[in-house]
Enzyme design. Structure first.
Site, PDB file in Angstrom:
ATOM      1  CG  HIS A  63      -4.476  25.881  30.735  1.00 15.68           C
ATOM      2  ND1 HIS A  63      -5.541  25.656  31.286  1.00 15.68           N
ATOM      3  CD2 HIS A  63      -4.106  25.281  30.801  1.00 15.68           C
ATOM      4  CE1 HIS A  63      -5.294  24.709  32.479  1.00 15.68           C
ATOM      5  NE2 HIS A  63      -4.364  24.809  32.041  1.00 15.68           N
ATOM      6  CG  ASP A 121      -8.977  25.983  30.342  1.00 14.64           C
ATOM      7  OD1 ASP A 121      -8.777  25.988  29.332  1.00 14.64           O
ATOM      8  OD2 ASP A 121      -7.770  26.830  30.949  1.00 14.64           O
ATOM      9  CB  SER A 154      -4.227  22.520  34.374  1.00 11.13           C
ATOM     10  OG  SER A 154      -4.038  22.888  34.580  1.00 11.13           O
TER      11      SER A 154
END
Length: 439
Positions: free
Chosen positions: A246, A287, A376
């Site tokens: 993402h 992801d 992230s």
């Protein structure tokens, strides 16, 4: 799924939460990658990691390494045990005291596990039974209207208490949900919405920025910030970095990746492009992203088997691992540096809602290490083994981990979603492997 730069002259902020919608335990495919579980000695751990271990886990660095090793041994044993006793196996985990536990449904199975040297616990429902209940829960959630389904934070298997837990928003809609009466063993929970020197050059855990277009021409609102993950190589020897999918602002495209110039963001150095990225692709439900590094990225130092947190001291990676409930973990990230916790669930499934209103399913594991916006894509380790990539967190909006831990304590504390690096390597294929000190 990502936040943006607040100022071009100061790189801040980062990517967003993924653990906002239902996640649940999911079956795992037979592992393809055989992990190397060699560990470093305790005196080789970075000082900042030692601080995080003692602060967050309240155990010694040696106990951290020992528990990480025990968890991998337990994971291998549990996989074999379940194949031999499919109707009797009810889960396995590392207890708070560091002892490995195998849960079973019969005394005969308990005797078998005990003879192998494991503590045992008798449970009423097998792992297969719990997974069937969880599948029923997911089917029920999928059939709800979107505005109602959004009030279900998560659904997961609690192997310690042998039940399915449904986390529902404490709202009028959430409280009014008519839960399925056919589901047994379900609990409903309400909640509100020492080491080496400091290395020069970027490593896993440090900052990168990315944009869908040319950096100087890109509006501030479209520049996103994430953390570098594990350094790796493909079958041709090409240097790559494994991060979160993402983080790619233009999914499916080769968006450029830069090392930020904190004095002049427009003059940041490009170190590569996203050669692969996936956010809930039905084929893998992961992801992840693979950043193909250019010569500048390699020369900057992204060809080393090391990670760190927020430009601190480094940790050398000795091998790879798979998630085991209760295993100690530490994550690195550009925002919150090293933080530690344990694996809370070894297989979870998250329903991620994206900008166009559609949803995607993400598979991974749940951990308790505090993770903030910007972390992230960063690396998650167990001991000195590469375990996963940070995908999302329930603490993404917190200014720091101290406040996150205080605010979220009544709801069970911080929680994050990790993507197993072994699953990423297996999915990408092409001979890709994480760099380790044996290279």
């Amino acid at each position: 799924m990502r936040n943006v730069l607040a100022h071009r002259a100061a790189v801040v902020g980062a990517s967003a939460m993924l653990l906002l919608f239902p996640f649940s335990t999911a079956a795992q495919a037979d592992p393809v990658t055989q992990p190397d579980t060699t560990q470093l000695s305790a005196d080789k751990l970075p000082a900042e990691l030692v601080e995080a271990i003692t602060r967050d886990l309240k155990i010694s660095p040696q106990e951290y390494l020992d528990r990480a090793a025990k968890a991998q041994e337990l994971g291998s044993y549990a996989e074999d045990f379940r194949e031999q006793h499919p109707d009797d196996f009810a889960g396995a985990w590392i207890g708070l005291d560091g002892k490995p536990v195998v849960a079973v449904t019969t005394n005969e199975a308990a005797d078998a596990a005990a003879k192998a040297g494991y503590d045992t616990r008798i449970a009423p429902v097998s792992a297969n039974g719990l997974e069937k209940s969880l599948s029923d829960v997911n089917g029920w959630i999928a059939g709800l209207p979107k505005d109602v389904a959004s009030q279900v934070n998560s659904a997961s298997i609690d192997v310690l208490d042998n039940r399915v837990v449904i986390d529902v928003v404490n709202s009028p809609v959430g409280q009014a949900l008519n839960l399925p009466t056919m589901l047994a063993n379900v609990k409903v929970m309400l909640s509100p919405g020492g080491g080496g020197p400091v290395e020069r050059g970027p490593l896993a855990g440090d900052t990168y920025i990315t944009t869908a277009g040319e950096l100087p021409k890109t509006p501030i609102s479209e520049i996103s910030v994430c953390s570098l993950g594990f350094n790796a190589v493909d079958d041709s020897g090409q240097a790559v970095n494994i991060s979160a999918g993402h983080c790619n602002p233009a999914e499916g495209q080769q968006s450029p990746v830069f090392l930020p110039n904190h004095q002049n963001v427009d003059d940041s150095q490009q170190i590569g492009v996203f050669s692969k990225s996936s956010v809930g692709n039905p084929a893998d439900k992961l992801d992840y992203s693979v950043i193909k590094l250019n010569d500048a990225g390699v020369k900057a130092g992204l060809d080393r088997p090391a990670v760190r947190g927020a430009n601190g001291t480094t940790l050398e990676i000795t091998g790879t691992a798979r998630p085991v409930v209760g295993a100690p973990i530490c994550k690195s990230g550009q925002t919150s540096s090293f933080t530690c916790g344990v694996v809370a669930a070894d297989h979870v499934e998250t329903q991620l809602f994206v900008a166009d209103g559609s949803s995607r399913v993400i598979n991974g594991f749940a951990g308790t290490a505090c993770t903030l916006a910007g972390d992230s894509g960063g690396a998650i380790v167990t001991g000195t083994l590469a375990l996963g990539i940070t995908s999302g967190s329930n603490a993404s909006g917190a200014p720091n981990c101290t406040e996150a831990n205080l605010v979220l304590a009544p709801e069970g504390g911080t929680a994050s979603l990790g993507i197993p690096v072994a699953d990423i390597v297996d999915t990408v294929g092409s001979g890709m492997r994480v760099r380790t000190i044996s290279d």
